[in-house]
Each structure stands twice: as structure tokens, then as C-alpha cells.
Design a protein around this motif. Structure first.
Motif, PDB file in Angstrom:
ATOM      1  N   VAL A  30      49.564  -8.864 -34.287  1.00  0.00           N
ATOM      2  CA  VAL A  30      50.654  -8.683 -33.363  1.00  0.00           C
ATOM      3  C   VAL A  30      51.745  -9.997 -33.993  1.00  0.00           C
ATOM      4  N   THR A  31      51.424 -10.883 -34.872  1.00  0.00           N
ATOM      5  CA  THR A  31      52.504 -11.691 -35.375  1.00  0.00           C
ATOM      6  C   THR A  31      53.314 -10.948 -36.387  1.00  0.00           C
ATOM      7  N   ALA A  32      52.459 -10.052 -37.310  1.00  0.00           N
ATOM      8  CA  ALA A  32      52.910  -9.312 -38.257  1.00  0.00           C
ATOM      9  C   ALA A  32      53.942  -8.108 -37.823  1.00  0.00           C
ATOM     10  N   ILE A  33      53.363  -7.574 -36.835  1.00  0.00           N
ATOM     11  CA  ILE A  33      54.312  -6.377 -36.234  1.00  0.00           C
ATOM     12  C   ILE A  33      55.402  -7.032 -35.361  1.00  0.00           C
ATOM     13  N   GLY A  34      55.285  -7.969 -34.598  1.00  0.00           N
ATOM     14  CA  GLY A  34      56.533  -8.600 -34.236  1.00  0.00           C
ATOM     15  C   GLY A  34      57.753  -9.204 -34.968  1.00  0.00           C
ATOM     16  N   GLN A  35      57.054  -9.769 -36.266  1.00  0.00           N
ATOM     17  CA  GLN A  35      58.014 -10.387 -37.107  1.00  0.00           C
ATOM     18  C   GLN A  35      58.688  -9.091 -37.893  1.00  0.00           C
ATOM     19  N   GLY A  36      57.988  -7.943 -38.190  1.00  0.00           N
ATOM     20  CA  GLY A  36      58.385  -6.918 -38.933  1.00  0.00           C
ATOM     21  C   GLY A  36      59.432  -6.221 -38.178  1.00  0.00           C
ATOM     22  N   THR A  37      59.033  -6.015 -36.887  1.00  0.00           N
ATOM     23  CA  THR A  37      60.180  -5.214 -36.096  1.00  0.00           C
ATOM     24  C   THR A  37      61.455  -5.859 -35.970  1.00  0.00           C
ATOM     25  N   GLN A  38      61.147  -7.357 -35.765  1.00  0.00           N
ATOM     26  CA  GLN A  38      62.577  -8.306 -35.696  1.00  0.00           C
ATOM     27  C   GLN A  38      63.113  -8.381 -36.757  1.00  0.00           C
ATOM     28  N   LYS A  39      62.589  -8.173 -38.303  1.00  0.00           N
ATOM     29  CA  LYS A  39      63.217  -8.242 -39.357  1.00  0.00           C
ATOM     30  C   LYS A  39      63.906  -6.707 -39.527  1.00  0.00           C
ATOM     31  N   ALA A  40      63.202  -5.839 -39.146  1.00  0.00           N
ATOM     32  CA  ALA A  40      63.931  -4.448 -39.239  1.00  0.00           C
ATOM     33  C   ALA A  40      65.037  -4.375 -38.384  1.00  0.00           C
ATOM     34  N   THR A  41      65.148  -4.897 -37.289  1.00  0.00           N
ATOM     35  CA  THR A  41      66.255  -4.933 -36.226  1.00  0.00           C
ATOM     36  C   THR A  41      67.288  -5.807 -36.667  1.00  0.00           C
ATOM     37  N   GLU A  42      66.922  -6.770 -37.281  1.00  0.00           N
ATOM     38  CA  GLU A  42      68.106  -7.709 -37.760  1.00  0.00           C
ATOM     39  C   GLU A  42      68.608  -7.034 -39.088  1.00  0.00           C
ATOM     40  N   GLN A  43      67.973  -6.286 -39.919  1.00  0.00           N
ATOM     41  CA  GLN A  43      68.460  -5.540 -41.122  1.00  0.00           C
ATOM     42  C   GLN A  43      69.528  -4.335 -40.433  1.00  0.00           C
ATOM     43  N   GLN A  44      68.984  -3.727 -39.211  1.00  0.00           N
ATOM     44  CA  GLN A  44      69.804  -2.449 -39.103  1.00  0.00           C
ATOM     45  C   GLN A  44      71.039  -3.076 -38.472  1.00  0.00           C
ATOM     46  N   ALA A 265      77.123 -11.331 -33.606  1.00  0.00           N
ATOM     47  CA  ALA A 265      76.141 -12.454 -34.060  1.00  0.00           C
ATOM     48  C   ALA A 265      75.351 -12.811 -32.580  1.00  0.00           C
ATOM     49  N   ASP A 266      76.097 -12.684 -31.481  1.00  0.00           N
ATOM     50  CA  ASP A 266      75.369 -13.049 -30.371  1.00  0.00           C
ATOM     51  C   ASP A 266      74.425 -11.951 -29.932  1.00  0.00           C
ATOM     52  N   ILE A 267      74.701 -10.619 -30.443  1.00  0.00           N
ATOM     53  CA  ILE A 267      73.695  -9.716 -30.150  1.00  0.00           C
ATOM     54  C   ILE A 267      72.397  -9.784 -31.146  1.00  0.00           C
ATOM     55  N   ILE A 268      72.491 -10.194 -32.341  1.00  0.00           N
ATOM     56  CA  ILE A 268      71.233 -10.598 -33.332  1.00  0.00           C
ATOM     57  C   ILE A 268      70.432 -11.620 -32.674  1.00  0.00           C
ATOM     58  N   ASN A 269      71.347 -12.908 -32.128  1.00  0.00           N
ATOM     59  CA  ASN A 269      70.796 -14.034 -31.743  1.00  0.00           C
ATOM     60  C   ASN A 269      69.953 -13.587 -30.465  1.00  0.00           C
ATOM     61  N   THR A 270      70.345 -12.799 -29.592  1.00  0.00           N
ATOM     62  CA  THR A 270      69.796 -12.222 -28.365  1.00  0.00           C
ATOM     63  C   THR A 270      68.574 -11.733 -28.744  1.00  0.00           C
ATOM     64  N   LEU A 271      68.463 -10.704 -29.459  1.00  0.00           N
ATOM     65  CA  LEU A 271      67.481  -9.921 -30.056  1.00  0.00           C
ATOM     66  C   LEU A 271      66.335 -10.597 -30.797  1.00  0.00           C
ATOM     67  N   THR A 272      66.821 -11.576 -31.684  1.00  0.00           N
ATOM     68  CA  THR A 272      65.957 -12.444 -32.141  1.00  0.00           C
ATOM     69  C   THR A 272      64.943 -13.247 -31.267  1.00  0.00           C
ATOM     70  N   SER A 273      65.744 -13.919 -30.364  1.00  0.00           N
ATOM     71  CA  SER A 273      65.130 -14.751 -29.416  1.00  0.00           C
ATOM     72  C   SER A 273      64.091 -13.987 -28.623  1.00  0.00           C
ATOM     73  N   THR A 274      64.427 -12.656 -28.035  1.00  0.00           N
ATOM     74  CA  THR A 274      63.628 -12.011 -27.280  1.00  0.00           C
ATOM     75  C   THR A 274      62.237 -11.594 -28.253  1.00  0.00           C
ATOM     76  N   SER A 275      62.560 -11.183 -29.530  1.00  0.00           N
ATOM     77  CA  SER A 275      61.401 -10.792 -30.059  1.00  0.00           C
ATOM     78  C   SER A 275      60.588 -11.991 -30.516  1.00  0.00           C
ATOM     79  N   LYS A 276      61.076 -13.076 -30.877  1.00  0.00           N
ATOM     80  CA  LYS A 276      60.195 -14.286 -30.897  1.00  0.00           C
ATOM     81  C   LYS A 276      59.627 -14.709 -29.540  1.00  0.00           C
ATOM     82  N   LEU A 277      60.332 -14.653 -28.333  1.00  0.00           N
ATOM     83  CA  LEU A 277      59.612 -14.804 -27.156  1.00  0.00           C
ATOM     84  C   LEU A 277      58.233 -13.952 -26.898  1.00  0.00           C
TER      85      LEU A 277
END
Length: 404
Positions: A30-44, A265-277
Motif C-alpha cells: 500500500v505504501t509503494a502503490i500510494g507513493q507511486g500513484t502520487q508520483k505519477a499524478t505529480e508528474q502528469q 501549485a495549489d492543485i498539486i499540493n492538495t492532491l499530494t496531501s490527499t494522497s499522503k492522508l
């Protein structure tokens, strides 16, 4: 001796390990999948630009029901032109219209998202034609019936990998000449640029939408590319004030904005925070699973003490100390937890690897998740073995020898 004892009771050992294996597998995967999808979202999102300011038209109302953002005709093409001329730090501005329409090519008939825009769109959104070309300024001014397809839209209409240039499609009954295919970008949240079709804004306003504002051409949104990310907040502030002046909005009098501004920048920060939570929540569930697994180890070890009471009595009778008995049972508990942890780590990495290949996101295996999971299993095994080990070590050898 601990390993020999566990090996002689393979089924019981395997069932005892199961809770630990499941818990560690869940933590790693779950940690790997969560961080991977977060990374993919940030890259997109970063591929579309981290220096983008988006202005959306306000929401229209139907009775007591408020429609989605962009449904009202509160922005105009003149607003976009004013922003380009008057807001400091602006590099390029692109106005858009957007709506769904039926698109026909041959026997294929699909509902697709149509984007009406201008020549600045490829640079502002960092998405350019992969084959063919985009519109020219003259073609936009002349409202030419031209279309550029997203790669998925091309595949659905013309067939996978087809040459699109020169084809004619019909959008809401109107014929359009295809002049290019955009590069693949992938989904960004609820929208997927690959599924969209791009036509000149002026053409869409005149032939498809047909609803002009009182002043000028009504648009649904404005994309603003800022020269540097450091100027993003200042540009957002200036854009908001400029539109308020143009629309006659006075917040001090209680007026509400008929538009909404969002920066990337706000969108990226929001998505990152949601993914981490989300990742933290799932890891918490996995930790609970590990604790349950530890309770399972403790239960099995307690049963093992009862079953091996006579064995303990014999060992004590021939000189085994309480410390030796305590060490053996603790070793059994820790070995069960550690072996289960190693198996769980391997399974977790394998699941994360399979998921990254299947769903096409980066494989991110963090060292902290492995160390955390492995350390936690060791501690759980140690704690789960303490009470059974103490019970075994405190047995009276004479009483133990009399047991059946």
C-alpha cells in the motif's frame, strides 16, 4: 532448538505467520502503490506546467439548484485579452470553450468533449501535436472548421494508429477537417486530454455553442501561463482584481465573484496531501493487522507451552535454567515474526511491482516502509512471546513432569 521445534509443527507455524505476512505485505504494497500513484499524478500535473493560473466562469443556477463551475457565461474573450495586456508576469493566455457533442466518422458515433480554443493553447497547456499541426491565427480569426484530435479520440473514431490528417469528421452535424493529433498526456483528475477534440474557439462559438454574452464572445475558462512560478500568487491577485473591476464586483458591498481562480501549485499540493492522508490511513489499518497477527502468535505460543509442559519439566530436571527456557520460547516467537516479516516484505514488493506495471505508474519502494515493517514485526514477535515464555520459565519441574 527453536527452529527445530517450529519445523516439526509446520502447519501451526505457517498459520501463526499468516497474520504477520498479511500485515507486512499490506504495509509495503500500500505504501509503494500510494507513493507511486502520487508520483505519477505529480508528474502528469507538472507536465502541464506548475506555472499555470486557471480562471473558471461562475456557476449558473436553475431554481434552487446550482450547476457546476464554468456553466455560466460570466467570462468573455475580451476578459482574456485584458488579462494578457494588463496583468504583470503573464507569458501567454488561452481562452477556452468546452462542451460534449456527438462526433461521427463513418459508422462510429461517440459522445466526446470538444474544446474550442486559440493558438496559445499548446504552449500554455504544454501539449503539442504529435502529428500534423495546430490552428494558425488566421484560421482562428476566420473560424475555419478544423479539428485536432486527442490520441484516444483518434483511436476511437478512426481506428488505433490511423493517419488522421485529411479525414473529415462531423461534430453536432457540422463537418470538420482533421489537421493533426495531439501527443499523449494521460488523465489529469476527472479530465483526460487524450479523449478531447480541439477546434477554433471562434468556430465553436459561432457554430456549436451559439450563446454569446452581452459583450463579446462568452467563454468557459481562461488558462494563464506565468513567466515564473514565483510570480504566480501576484498574478492571481492582479487577475482577480482586474476581473472584479471589469465585471463591476465590489466585495466590500457584499458582492460575490462570478468567477473562480485556481493555480496549479495549489492543485498539486492538495492532491499530494490527499494522497499522503490516504496512504497513512491504509498503513494504520495494516498496522492493526500486524497487531492482530501478534496476538495470534501469543495465543499459539500459550497453547504450545501447555502442550510442551512435560518437555519443559524434563529440561528443567536435567539442569535447564529458567533463563534458557525463557530464551527458547522468546526465540520461537521472534523467529515466527521475522520469517513472516521477510515473506511479507517480498510479497509486498512483488504486488507493488505488478501493480506499477499493470496501471503504469512509477515503482517507489521506500526504505522507511521496509525498516518500519521489519522492525515492527520483530517488536511484535518479542512482545507476543514474553508472556508465554515467562509462563514456561516459571513452571515447577516436578509439577511439569506429572502432567500428561
Amino acid at each position: 532448538m527453536a527452529l527445530e521445534t517450529l519445523w516439526s509443527n509446520k502447519l501451526r507455524t505457517a498459520l501463526t505467520m499468516l497474520g504477520i505476512i498479511i500485515g507486512i505485505t499490506a504495509v509495503i504494497a500500500v505504501t509503494a502503490i500510494g507513493q507511486g500513484t502520487q508520483k505519477a499524478t505529480e508528474q502528469q500535473l507538472q507536465s502541464l506546467g506548475t506555472d499555470i493560473l486557471q480562471v473558471q466562469a461562475g456557476a449558473s443556477r436553475s431554481g434552487a439548484v446550482q450547476q457546476g463551475a464554468g456553466s455560466a457565461t460570466t467570462l468573455t474573450l475580451e476578459d482574456a485579452e485584458a488579462i494578457a495586456q494588463q496583468v504583470l508576469g503573464v507569458d501567454r493566455v488561452s481562452a477556452i470553450l468546452q462542451q460534449s457533442a456527438q462526433v461521427v466518422y463513418g459508422e462510429n458515433n461517440d459522445s466526446m468533449t470538444i474544446i474550442g480554443t486559440d493558438i496559445n493553447y499548446p504552449d500554455v497547456r504544454n501539449t503539442h501535436p504529435q502529428t500534423g499541426r495546430f490552428f494558425t491565427e488566421e484560421e482562428v480569426k476566420a473560424a475555419k472548421p478544423l479539428a485536432v484530435l486527442g490520441p484516444t479520440a483518434r483511436d476511437e473514431l478512426l481506428g488505433s494508429g490511423s493517419i488522421a490528417e485529411g479525414a473529415q469528421i462531423r461534430i453536432s452535424g457540422q463537418t470538420y477537417d482533421v489537421i493533426g493529433v495531439m501527443e499523449t498526456k494521460g488523465a489529469q483528475g476527472p479530465q483526460n486530454p487524450d479523449e478531447q477534440i480541439y477546434i477554433p474557439l471562434t468556430n465553436m462559438s459561432a457554430r456549436l455553442v451559439g450563446n454569446n454574452a452581452v459583450k463579446g464572445i462568452a467563454i468557459r475558462g481562461i488558462y494563464i501561463k506565468i513567466k515564473s512560478q514565483e510570480q504566480l500568487d501576484a498574478a492571481q491577485y492582479q487577475t482577480t482584481n482586474l476581473l472584479r473591476v471589469r465585471h463591476g464586483i465590489y466585495p466590500e458591498k457584499g458582492d460575490k465573484d462570478d468567477f473562480r481562480t485556481v493555480n496549479s501549485a495549489d492543485i498539486i499540493n492538495t492532491l499530494t496531501s490527499t494522497s499522503k492522508l490516504f496512504t497513512v490511513m491504509i498503513v494504520a489499518v495494516a498496522v492493526i493487522s500486524l497487531i492482530v497477527g501478534g496476538i495470534g502468535i501469543a495465543n499459539i505460543m500459550l497453547v504450545s507451552v501447555v502442550e510442551r509442559t512435560r518437555e519443559i519439566g524434563i529440561r528443567k530436571a536435567i539442569g535447564a535454567t529458567s533463563t534458557a527456557i525463557l530464551s527458547q520460547f522468546l526465540a520461537e516467537a521472534v523467529v515466527i515474526a521475522v520469517i513472516g516479516g521477510v515473506i511479507g516484505i517480498g510479497l509486498g514488493i512483488a504486488i507493488a511491482f505488478a501493480a506499477s506495471n499493470l496501471f503504469k505508474f512509477p515503482l517507489v519502494i521506500s526504505l522507511w516502509s521496509i525498516l518500519f515493517g521489519f522492525g515492527l514485526t520483530f517488536v511484535i514477535g518479542l512482545l507476543a512471546g514474553v508472556i508465554p515464555a515467562r509462563n514456561a520459565a516459571s513452571l515447577d519441574p516436578i509439577t511439569a513432569l506429572r502432567s500428561d
